[in-house]
Design a protein around this motif. Structure first.
Motif, PDB file in Angstrom:
ATOM      1  N   VAL A   1       0.851  -1.183   0.000  1.00 25.51           N
ATOM      2  CA  VAL A   1       0.000   0.000   0.000  1.00 25.51           C
ATOM      3  C   VAL A   1       0.891   1.239   0.000  1.00 25.51           C
ATOM      4  O   VAL A   1       1.776   1.371   0.840  1.00 25.51           O
ATOM      5  CB  VAL A   1      -0.923   0.008   1.241  1.00 25.51           C
ATOM      6  N   ASP A   2       0.628   2.073  -0.972  1.00 27.37           N
ATOM      7  CA  ASP A   2       1.319   3.350  -1.015  1.00 27.37           C
ATOM      8  C   ASP A   2       0.286   4.437  -1.310  1.00 27.37           C
ATOM      9  O   ASP A   2      -0.926   4.172  -1.378  1.00 27.37           O
ATOM     10  CB  ASP A   2       2.429   3.341  -2.068  1.00 27.37           C
ATOM     11  N   ALA A   3       0.738   5.626  -1.514  1.00 27.65           N
ATOM     12  CA  ALA A   3      -0.188   6.740  -1.694  1.00 27.65           C
ATOM     13  C   ALA A   3      -1.038   6.561  -2.950  1.00 27.65           C
ATOM     14  O   ALA A   3      -2.235   6.864  -2.951  1.00 27.65           O
ATOM     15  CB  ALA A   3       0.609   8.051  -1.758  1.00 27.65           C
ATOM     16  N   ARG A   4      -0.408   6.072  -4.000  1.00 30.79           N
ATOM     17  CA  ARG A   4      -1.166   5.909  -5.251  1.00 30.79           C
ATOM     18  C   ARG A   4      -2.276   4.882  -5.072  1.00 30.79           C
ATOM     19  O   ARG A   4      -3.400   5.089  -5.519  1.00 30.79           O
ATOM     20  CB  ARG A   4      -0.235   5.460  -6.375  1.00 30.79           C
ATOM     21  N   LEU A   5      -1.932   3.800  -4.405  1.00 24.33           N
ATOM     22  CA  LEU A   5      -2.945   2.774  -4.218  1.00 24.33           C
ATOM     23  C   LEU A   5      -4.044   3.266  -3.289  1.00 24.33           C
ATOM     24  O   LEU A   5      -5.234   3.003  -3.507  1.00 24.33           O
ATOM     25  CB  LEU A   5      -2.295   1.502  -3.665  1.00 24.33           C
ATOM     26  N   ARG A   6      -3.625   3.984  -2.235  1.00 23.02           N
ATOM     27  CA  ARG A   6      -4.659   4.517  -1.332  1.00 23.02           C
ATOM     28  C   ARG A   6      -5.598   5.450  -2.098  1.00 23.02           C
ATOM     29  O   ARG A   6      -6.823   5.398  -1.936  1.00 23.02           O
ATOM     30  CB  ARG A   6      -3.990   5.262  -0.175  1.00 23.02           C
ATOM     31  N   ALA A   7      -5.044   6.301  -2.947  1.00 21.95           N
ATOM     32  CA  ALA A   7      -5.887   7.208  -3.716  1.00 21.95           C
ATOM     33  C   ALA A   7      -6.814   6.450  -4.643  1.00 21.95           C
ATOM     34  O   ALA A   7      -8.003   6.785  -4.791  1.00 21.95           O
ATOM     35  CB  ALA A   7      -5.004   8.172  -4.515  1.00 21.95           C
ATOM     36  N   ALA A   8      -6.271   5.408  -5.270  1.00 21.80           N
ATOM     37  CA  ALA A   8      -7.100   4.630  -6.198  1.00 21.80           C
ATOM     38  C   ALA A   8      -8.221   3.933  -5.459  1.00 21.80           C
ATOM     39  O   ALA A   8      -9.374   3.891  -5.920  1.00 21.80           O
ATOM     40  CB  ALA A   8      -6.221   3.617  -6.938  1.00 21.80           C
ATOM     41  N   VAL A   9      -7.907   3.367  -4.280  1.00 25.31           N
ATOM     42  CA  VAL A   9      -8.948   2.696  -3.502  1.00 25.31           C
ATOM     43  C   VAL A   9      -9.974   3.713  -3.012  1.00 25.31           C
ATOM     44  O   VAL A   9     -11.184   3.439  -2.982  1.00 25.31           O
ATOM     45  CB  VAL A   9      -8.304   1.927  -2.328  1.00 25.31           C
ATOM     46  N   ALA A  10      -9.493   4.893  -2.622  1.00 28.12           N
ATOM     47  CA  ALA A  10     -10.431   5.925  -2.168  1.00 28.12           C
ATOM     48  C   ALA A  10     -11.413   6.292  -3.280  1.00 28.12           C
ATOM     49  O   ALA A  10     -12.605   6.506  -3.032  1.00 28.12           O
ATOM     50  CB  ALA A  10      -9.655   7.160  -1.711  1.00 28.12           C
ATOM     51  N   GLU A  11     -10.894   6.323  -4.515  1.00 33.00           N
ATOM     52  CA  GLU A  11     -11.800   6.599  -5.637  1.00 33.00           C
ATOM     53  C   GLU A  11     -12.838   5.500  -5.776  1.00 33.00           C
ATOM     54  O   GLU A  11     -14.023   5.770  -6.022  1.00 33.00           O
ATOM     55  CB  GLU A  11     -10.991   6.728  -6.928  1.00 33.00           C
ATOM     56  N   GLU A  12     -12.405   4.273  -5.618  1.00 37.52           N
ATOM     57  CA  GLU A  12     -13.356   3.167  -5.734  1.00 37.52           C
ATOM     58  C   GLU A  12     -14.376   3.222  -4.599  1.00 37.52           C
ATOM     59  O   GLU A  12     -15.570   2.941  -4.808  1.00 37.52           O
ATOM     60  CB  GLU A  12     -12.595   1.825  -5.716  1.00 37.52           C
ATOM     61  N   LEU A  13     -13.924   3.573  -3.391  1.00 39.26           N
ATOM     62  CA  LEU A  13     -14.858   3.672  -2.265  1.00 39.26           C
ATOM     63  C   LEU A  13     -15.864   4.794  -2.485  1.00 39.26           C
ATOM     64  O   LEU A  13     -17.054   4.652  -2.173  1.00 39.26           O
ATOM     65  CB  LEU A  13     -14.076   3.913  -0.973  1.00 39.26           C
ATOM     66  N   ALA A  14     -15.390   5.902  -3.047  1.00 38.80           N
ATOM     67  CA  ALA A  14     -16.311   7.004  -3.324  1.00 38.80           C
ATOM     68  C   ALA A  14     -17.353   6.592  -4.365  1.00 38.80           C
ATOM     69  O   ALA A  14     -18.539   6.924  -4.256  1.00 38.80           O
ATOM     70  CB  ALA A  14     -15.508   8.216  -3.815  1.00 38.80           C
ATOM     71  N   ALA A  15     -16.881   5.827  -5.358  1.00 34.18           N
ATOM     72  CA  ALA A  15     -17.819   5.345  -6.377  1.00 34.18           C
ATOM     73  C   ALA A  15     -18.841   4.409  -5.758  1.00 34.18           C
ATOM     74  O   ALA A  15     -20.031   4.427  -6.105  1.00 34.18           O
ATOM     75  CB  ALA A  15     -17.049   4.650  -7.500  1.00 34.18           C
ATOM     76  N   LEU A  16     -18.369   3.573  -4.812  1.00 37.77           N
ATOM     77  CA  LEU A  16     -19.289   2.661  -4.133  1.00 37.77           C
ATOM     78  C   LEU A  16     -20.336   3.461  -3.349  1.00 37.77           C
ATOM     79  O   LEU A  16     -21.534   3.143  -3.369  1.00 37.77           O
ATOM     80  CB  LEU A  16     -18.502   1.744  -3.195  1.00 37.77           C
ATOM     81  N   ALA A  17     -19.892   4.506  -2.659  1.00 37.97           N
ATOM     82  CA  ALA A  17     -20.834   5.311  -1.872  1.00 37.97           C
ATOM     83  C   ALA A  17     -21.875   5.958  -2.785  1.00 37.97           C
ATOM     84  O   ALA A  17     -23.071   5.984  -2.459  1.00 37.97           O
ATOM     85  CB  ALA A  17     -20.066   6.375  -1.092  1.00 37.97           C
ATOM     86  N   ARG A  18     -21.389   6.408  -3.944  1.00 38.28           N
ATOM     87  CA  ARG A  18     -22.353   7.016  -4.876  1.00 38.28           C
ATOM     88  C   ARG A  18     -23.343   5.984  -5.369  1.00 38.28           C
ATOM     89  O   ARG A  18     -24.543   6.259  -5.514  1.00 38.28           O
ATOM     90  CB  ARG A  18     -21.597   7.637  -6.063  1.00 38.28           C
ATOM     91  N   HIS A  19     -22.858   4.821  -5.596  1.00 39.79           N
ATOM     92  CA  HIS A  19     -23.735   3.749  -6.061  1.00 39.79           C
ATOM     93  C   HIS A  19     -24.780   3.409  -4.996  1.00 39.79           C
ATOM     94  O   HIS A  19     -25.967   3.230  -5.279  1.00 39.79           O
ATOM     95  CB  HIS A  19     -22.890   2.516  -6.402  1.00 39.79           C
ATOM     96  N   GLN A  20     -24.332   3.327  -3.737  1.00 40.40           N
ATOM     97  CA  GLN A  20     -25.261   3.025  -2.637  1.00 40.40           C
ATOM     98  C   GLN A  20     -26.324   4.127  -2.521  1.00 40.40           C
ATOM     99  O   GLN A  20     -27.531   3.844  -2.406  1.00 40.40           O
ATOM    100  CB  GLN A  20     -24.482   2.899  -1.325  1.00 40.40           C
ATOM    101  N   ASP A  21     -25.859   5.374  -2.566  1.00 41.87           N
ATOM    102  CA  ASP A  21     -26.807   6.485  -2.439  1.00 41.87           C
ATOM    103  C   ASP A  21     -27.815   6.471  -3.578  1.00 41.87           C
ATOM    104  O   ASP A  21     -29.015   6.711  -3.381  1.00 41.87           O
ATOM    105  CB  ASP A  21     -26.050   7.812  -2.434  1.00 41.87           C
ATOM    106  N   ALA A  22     -27.322   6.198  -4.749  1.00 41.85           N
ATOM    107  CA  ALA A  22     -28.215   6.191  -5.910  1.00 41.85           C
ATOM    108  C   ALA A  22     -29.266   5.116  -5.777  1.00 41.85           C
ATOM    109  O   ALA A  22     -30.435   5.319  -6.154  1.00 41.85           O
ATOM    110  CB  ALA A  22     -27.387   5.993  -7.186  1.00 41.85           C
ATOM    111  N   ALA A  23     -28.863   3.959  -5.243  1.00 41.73           N
ATOM    112  CA  ALA A  23     -29.817   2.859  -5.110  1.00 41.73           C
ATOM    113  C   ALA A  23     -30.959   3.257  -4.174  1.00 41.73           C
ATOM    114  O   ALA A  23     -32.146   3.020  -4.461  1.00 41.73           O
ATOM    115  CB  ALA A  23     -29.104   1.615  -4.588  1.00 41.73           C
TER     116      ALA A  23
END
Lengths: 288, 538
Positions: free
Chosen positions: A232-254
């Motif tokens: 885990v490094d900064a790039r990976l953390r940022a990439a995972v954070a993007e995926e988590l944000a996308a997941l949150a948007r998906h949950q909210d949309a549902a």
């Protein structure tokens, strides 16, 4: 070691008996007394009998015909019962502290508030429906939740399916991590076809927003029992954070598509009065 | 089953590095473990960053193990042992005349053998050594050694020889006596008298088993040059369904006087005697013709149907005569010239000094010196003159009984009335008398000549039987022909008989050796392939 210590139990009891009673609770308590004195209402169908329920609700004629226990479902009764769908899948065990602990505390708070308003509570968890009648002792609720365990990997039953199969009609609160938004979409759609809606409660962990890990880490998925070693490094953390944000948007949309709210409740390491205050002010109290 | 041997098995110790590779391939244990409900999201993020989770990559590890194993085995020097067997192929190619016999389709057995070798030799196992035995231009056995390419190159330049005497069986036997690792392979038509094919080794029979053929087996030429008589004695043979042919002489060189055929139809041979007279000389062809209509003979082997003979031109067509008019009585010298002209089939011509003739007869007179191919009677040479008349009648003492000119002649009754005083040229004395030599034979670098010290009319020689013989011998002796020329043209009866013996049949080649093959290159290529595949895997 119990999840609900004396301080927590006291705080929950205080929520129901204090001045923080939600608006309209007085009317509900009156309705609950009337129901108990003359249990009646608009007959809306049968559902299976769950152990612990009032025997007076059994339909003995149906039992004579089928040999199975059914309970008459009256519209008035359902409307004053809170159904809590609790996700007990292994993924709820992730996090530190585990999301599962926060979820059960949330259930304790939500159900405790309902019971103190003299409404009944049914907890649908792990293929089981635990019915707790109005004005039951809160300790029974705490003890039940304290003994709950996560379902074995891959065997977690869909609480919406259980709820639907039992013909329950109460108000719904769905507590889960909604790690798979597609399951939430599917569940909400089924509820929608039954003209029902569920308020979503998502106990959130710090890592739901961005990873808090660093270095060489072994990740463990309790749902699928898989382990993955990553650096885990900064790039990976940022990439995972993007995926988590996308997941949150998906949950909210549902939930937004189903016309119900999805409320995220942070899960601190310890729960005190301020935490409960923040939970109650999250908006879900109006839902129950 | 081919066997693999390792020439340096100690190098397999490299395989001991495999545990080290395994230890290096194991990813380190993470210091921290964390459970998450969002592992799929982590994996998606890793995929976006083109990263792979840290894990033991079995395929990459095993590819590395395979690469190391390949290098280890390559270092051990693996060799795929070849097949045991003959490593020398001795090919005997029959290029005797019978191999040129025309088959029904117009090809020859030699063409078929050459085509077969072109086709088969290149596909034999590599690494073999080759020997090629065949008949050289003079029919003697010839051997070419080298590779398959060398053999094929030699085969390409090879032709059927005309000379007889090459024995496939002898060459094959010589090869068969070589090392045990030699595989003998004979390509022959096996046609001839008896069992021509070798009895050992592989055998490839080419061409038809039987072809019709007639041939000259032998011709002897008896030439009486410079006299015109010439006799051909020969033998012909026919086989394979051919009937006995007749013989003839083609060309204007000779005039056939008689043809005698003494034949045996059962064994297919006949003896021929042709008597002819020399006409113009040159090439005379003894040929075979069809007995029924005299037409040209034609069979599978046309080269042995004709024998070409070079006939010398007439050797005494001009008998020169140079004599004094007072050479009488009887002008015997002219009679002697007539006799010689009749013997040689020529004519007598009067000549002057310097004219070219085949034989010069001179009586009396004087010449500057001896003339080659001449016969003089009482002629003076050099400064001496014929006026130097000698004493009275000399008495013949003896004559040379060993010289070709006088051997066997009877000169006991020779009487000389008068002898010329001029001395004879130096030479072998043929007739001696109390007054010195009466006849000498001169055999010098310039040629041969006969000189008598008396004129024919001054002796009784014309009345003796020895004179015609002496003149005939003088004609041939001065022409430097001591005996009758006999030339022999000999064919090969075995090659003329185009019939294969019954027992001959094809025999397969024995097992041939295949060379050892090193597997080092293959293993190193495999190692590179494994490493390349491992590089492509992430």
């Amino acid at each position: 070691m119990t999840l609900f210590d004396a301080d927590f139990r006291a705080m929950v009891r205080q929520l129901g008996g204090g001045r923080r009673r939600p608006r309209g609770a007085e009317d509900d308590s009156v309705r609950a007394r009337r129901r108990r004195a003359a249990p009646s209402g608009t007959f809306s169908g049968h559902r299976g009998y769950a152990p612990g329920e009032d025997l007076r609700g059994l339909d003995w004629n149906a039992y004579a015909r089928s040999g199975e226990l059914f309970v008459k479902v009256l519209h008035e009764e359902d409307r004053r019962t809170l159904d809590v769908l609790l996700d007990a899948s292994r993924s709820m065990g992730a996090g530190s502290p585990p999301r599962w602990e926060a979820a059960r505390r949330l259930v304790a708070v939500v159900a405790g508030m309902a019971l103190t308003r003299l409404d009944g509570v049914r907890i649908v968890v792990g293929g089981h429906v635990e019915a707790i009648a109005a004005q039951s002792p809160l300790d029974r609720l705490f003890d039940f939740l304290d003994e709950l365990t996560l379902a074995p990997a891959g065997t977690a039953a869909d609480p919406v399916d259980i709820w639907s199969s039992r013909g329950l009609r109460g108000r719904l609160v769905w507590i889960s991590d909604f790690a798979n938004p597609e399951e939430a979409v599917s569940g909400l759609a089924r509820l929608g076809r039954a003209r029902r809606a569920a308020c979503g409660l998502l106990p959130t962990l710090p890592e739901d927003r961005a990873p808090v890990l660093d270095g060489y880490v072994e990740l463990f998925d309790p749902e699928e029992q898989r382990r993955v070693r990553v650096r885990v490094d900064a790039r990976l953390r940022a990439a995972v954070a993007e995926e988590l944000a996308a997941l949150a948007r998906h949950q909210d949309a549902a939930f937004h598509a189903a016309g119900v709210p999805l409320l995220r409740q942070p899960v601190p390491a310890s729960v005190d009065g301020n935490v409960l205050e923040s939970w109650i002010s999250g908006g879900w109290s109006e839902w129950i | 089953m081919e066997r693999v041997d390792l020439t340096r098995p100690v190098a397999l110790a490299l395989l001991g590095l495999i545990p080290l590779l395994y230890w290096l391939a194991i990813p380190p244990r993470p210091r921290r473990s964390a459970s998450t409900a969002h592992l799929p999201l982590w994996e998606v993020a890793l995929q976006r960053l083109r990263r792979q989770p840290e894990r033991f990559r079995h395929l990459r590890f095993w590819l590395l193990v395979l690469a190391l194993s390949s290098v280890g085995f390559a270092a051990a020097g693996p060799v795929l042992r070849g097949r045991a067997g003959a490593d020398v192929v001795a090919i005997v190619l029959d290029n005797s005349p019978s191999m040129a016999a025309l088959e029904a389709d117009g090809s020859t057995a030699f063409d078929r053998a050459r085509d077969g070798l072109r086709r088969v030799v290149p596909i034999l196992p590599p690494g073999l050594r080759f020997r090629l035995g065949f008949a050289g231009p003079d029919g003697s056995p010839t051997v070419v050694r080298g590779t398959s390419d060398d053999v094929l190159a030699a085969v390409e330049g090879l032709e059927v020889v005309a000379a007889a005497g090459f024995s496939v069986r002898d060459v094959a036997a010589a090869f068969a006596n070589g090392p045990d690792s030699t595989a003998l392979w004979t390509w022959t038509d096996a046609r001839g008298d008896g069992d021509v094919a070798p009895t050992s080794g592989a055998l490839e029979l080419v061409g038809a088993a039987t072809l019709p053929n007639a041939a000259w087996l032998r011709v002897e030429v008896e030439d009486a040059w410079p006299l015109p008589e010439i006799v051909f004695r020969g033998e012909i043979a026919w086989s394979g369904g051919a009937v006995r042919p007749d013989v003839t002489i083609v060309g204007d060189a000779l005039e056939v006087e008689s043809v005698e055929v003494d034949g045996d139809a059962e064994d297919g041979t006949a003896r021929i005697a042709i008597r002819a007279l020399r006409r113009a000389g040159g090439e005379a062809v003894l040929g075979l013709v069809r007995s029924e209509d005299g037409g040209p003979w034609s069979d599978a082997q046309p080269t042995d149907d004709r024998v070409s003979v070079r006939v010398a031109p007439p050797g005494a067509s001009r008998i020169g005569l140079m004599a004094r008019r007072d050479a009488a009585p009887g002008r015997w010298i002219e009679r002697a010239g007539g006799v010689l002209a009749e013997l040689a089939g020529g004519q007598v011509v009067e000549v002057e000094p310097g004219d070219q003739v085949d034989l010069l007869l001179v009586e009396g007179g004087a010449l500057a010196g001896p003339v080659p191919r001449s016969c003089t009677f009482g002629t003076a040479f050099g400064a001496s003159t014929s006026s130097e008349i000698g004493a009275a009648t000399p008495v013949v003492d003896d004559w040379n009984r060993r010289h070709p000119l006088t051997a066997g002649l009877d000169l006991s009754e020779l009487v000389i009335r008068q002898r010329e005083l001029a001395p004879l040229p130096s030479g072998t004395v043929l007739i001696s008398s109390d007054a010195g030599p009466l006849a000498v034979a001169r055999d010098g670098p310039g040629g041969r000549s006969l000189h008598l010290a008396f004129r024919l009319g001054e002796s009784n020689l014309p009345y003796l039987a020895a004179l015609p013989q002496l003149l005939r011998r003088a004609l041939t002796w001065t022409a430097a022909v001591e005996t009758r020329a006999v030339e022999v043209f000999r064919g090969d009866a075995a090659e003329a008989r185009l019939i294969r013996a019954g027992g001959a049949g094809n025999r397969d080649l024995p097992v041939l050796a295949t060379p050892d093959r090193s597997l080092v290159g293959v293993l190193l290529l495999m190692a590179l392939g494994f490493l390349a595949a491992r590089t492509l895997l992430r």
